[in-house]
Design an enzyme around this catalytic site. Structure first.
Site, short mmCIF file in Angstrom:
data_model
loop_
_atom_site.label_atom_id
_atom_site.label_comp_id
_atom_site.label_asym_id
_atom_site.label_seq_id
_atom_site.Cartn_x
_atom_site.Cartn_y
_atom_site.Cartn_z
CG ASP A 39 17.79 -11.73 -68.03
OD1 ASP A 39 18.88 -12.19 -68.45
OD2 ASP A 39 17.63 -10.52 -67.79
CB SER A 79 20.12 -7.83 -69.11
OG SER A 79 20.27 -9.21 -68.97
CB THR A 135 15.05 -7.20 -68.15
OG1 THR A 135 16.24 -7.89 -68.54
CG2 THR A 135 13.93 -7.55 -69.11
CD GLU A 247 14.03 -9.83 -66.08
OE1 GLU A 247 15.19 -9.96 -66.52
OE2 GLU A 247 13.73 -9.04 -65.17
CG HIS A 256 25.34 -15.03 -64.83
ND1 HIS A 256 26.37 -14.69 -65.68
CD2 HIS A 256 24.33 -14.17 -65.12
CE1 HIS A 256 26.01 -13.69 -66.45
NE2 HIS A 256 24.76 -13.35 -66.14
CG ASP A 294 17.86 -10.89 -71.74
OD1 ASP A 294 17.93 -12.14 -71.66
OD2 ASP A 294 18.13 -10.15 -70.78
CG HIS A 295 21.50 -12.34 -72.67
ND1 HIS A 295 21.82 -13.28 -71.72
CD2 HIS A 295 21.16 -11.22 -71.98
CE1 HIS A 295 21.68 -12.74 -70.51
NE2 HIS A 295 21.26 -11.50 -70.65
CG HIS A 388 25.29 -12.45 -70.76
ND1 HIS A 388 24.88 -11.14 -70.82
CD2 HIS A 388 24.86 -12.92 -69.56
CE1 HIS A 388 24.25 -10.83 -69.70
NE2 HIS A 388 24.22 -11.89 -68.92
#
Length: 494
Positions: A39, A79, A135, A247, A256, A294-295, A388
């Protein structure tokens, strides 16, 4: 919100009947599917981890691609929407968990995990975040907002996912835990209990919220590799195979917080799990492994100016997350000692003043941001933001059918390809379009419903809002969108 919709009932009926849908794992060579999601893991996150630790297991994959990640909300996904795209093959809006409202109402989207259940496979979700976080949630729950975690917890149990391992104990109320026990789940809360856990259904909740960062863990804390090993040992007992999502969820959280040492530690743990899964797949020969993110989070850049070298030694010497360091500074008010204790370096007077100023700010994150900023300058890295980004992420594949995943894809394309391999194996499906007949489910116009109709629906129409006569022919559950549930129902009719 209704707890069970008509489309949910149709799906549960399919699952309960345990249809094989003419799928032959021996013919296709694909028995197990393992999806590993880092993630927030961008390519720079992987590169800095390689600089610190050397060769990574992720480098061993023969098939490499790139994933585009935008959602219906725009270029920057969250997410929930990214996970929904990976899990269902359909784009949705940020915050939505395997549902869409493009039809004018909230509509459930069938997931890859639910397809696996229809095929008689065992299923599992493993994460270092709360098991109710976005997720893992997208694979076995359907809610309009990712914050509905108590409802997600209930649905994870109601969906009868065999193995659920992660954090999030506080999201499971007494009624949900009671339901889990009634459904036959072995519920465990500690590392020792996980090691001893047996049975077809395991619910492991190892923290009230997220599992601690790697750098902050105590010996009694459970890690991602331990959970992965237990999940596979339980799931592989099913002769029909299994579907497992793993995950590395706290890579995103570290990014973050612009916490470079935690980014590296979490990515390294994820890579260790990738290595274990890859070796497992190599030994078996019947397991498809997909590794992706996912990003990207943080917009991580390596090197502050031209020619700057990255100081990996600074990262190696850090033994706590910036959030833990900040908490201890607030508790002791001893800036120099705490920084020295957890990073190994002496602060300059300017750095001390910078931290003192941050302590006095109203922003609750100002202190840890200041600490991260100082560390990042010493390492020689920078982050664009605490959020993100829309940058593409990497995709790695190994095992039968892996060749399908090379090149530029979007998450929805990757999901379609996984569904194709799950439902049709590696065989080619020759398709002839003759026109439009009056037979529900017949998109090829030959007045019969067969796997050609299901294949075309999956590969060409998945995610389309139903607004043409052709699309109405294959909207089997009449919910206004072409999704995996329609493909399953067409195969049921064939």
């Amino acid at each position: 919100m209704k707890k069970i919709t008509i489309s949910s009932l149709l799906l549960l009926l399919l699952i309960s009947t345990n249809l094989n849908l003419a799928y032959d794992s021996q013919e296709s060579g694909i028995k197990n599917i393992i999806i590993l999601i880092g993630d927030g893991m961008g390519m720079s996150h992987v590169q800095i981890t390689k600089l610190v630790y050397g060769h990574l297991n992720m480098e061993e994959f023969p098939i490499i691609g790139f994933e585009l990640t935008e959602s219906l909300s725009g270029e920057v996904t969250d997410s929930a929407a990214a996970g929904t795209a990976i899990a269902t093959g359909v784009k949705t809006y940020n915050r939505m968990i395997s549902v869409t409202n493009i039809t004018g109402k909230v509509t459930n989207l069938t997931t890859l995990l639910e397809i696996a259940q229809v095929l008689g496979k065992s299923t599992g979700l493993v994460t270092t975040t709360r098991i109710t976080h976005a997720t893992p949630a997208v694979f076995a729950s359907h809610v309009p907002d990712r914050d509905m975690e108590e409802e997600i917890a209930r649905q994870l149990i109601a969906h009868r996912v065999n193995v659920l391992l992660g954090g999030g104990r506080k999201k499971f109320d007494e009624n949900t835990l009671k339901m889990a026990k009634e459904q036959g789940y072995n519920i465990v809360f500690t590392k020792e209990e996980l090691e001893k856990a047996e049975g077809e259904f395991i619910l492991g909740l190892f923290a009230d919220s997220h599992i601690p960062y790697v750098l902050d863990r105590k010996p009694e804390d459970v890690g991602l590799l331990e959970m992965t090993k237990k999940a596979i040992s339980i799931l592989e007992k099913n002769p029909n195979g299994f579907f497992l999502m793993i995950e590395g969820g706290r890579i995103d959280h570290a990014a973050h917080e612009n916490d470079i040492a935690s980014v590296v530690a979490e990515t390294k743990e994820f890579d260790d799990v990738v290595g274990y899964v890859l070796e497992y797949a190599k030994k078996r020969g019947d397991t498809l492994v997909i590794v992706l993110a996912d990003h990207e989070t943080g917009g991580l850049g390596l090197g502050l100016t031209y020619g700057d070298a990255i100081n990996e030694d600074v990262i190696r010497n850090i033994n706590a997350s910036v959030s833990k360091i900040a908490s201890e500074i607030r508790a002791t008010n001893d800036i120099k000692r705490v920084i020295k204790k957890y990073t190994g370096f002496e602060l300059t007077e300017d750095e001390i003043n910078y931290i003192e100023e941050a302590i006095n700010l109203a922003d609750e994150y100002a202190l840890q941001n200041a600490i991260a900023d100082i560390i990042n300058k010493r390492v020689g890295v920078g982050f664009v933001s605490h959020k993100h980004t829309g940058a593409p992420v990497s995709l790695l594949a190994y095992g039968p059918g892996a060749e399908n995943f090379a090149g530029f894809l979007h998450h929805v394309d990757t999901a379609k390809l996984i569904a194709k391999l799950m439902l049709f194996g590696k065989k080619d499906i020759p398709v002839t379009i003759l026109g439009i007949s009056g037979v529900k489910g017949d998109i090829t116009g030959d007045f019969k419903v067969d796997e050609q109709d299901a294949y075309v629906t999956l590969m060409m129409l998945l995610g389309e809002r139903v607004d043409t006569e052709l699309e109405r022919k294959v909207d089997m559950n009449n919910n206004g969108i072409i999704e995996l549930g329609d493909v399953l129902l067409i195969l049921q009719e064939s």
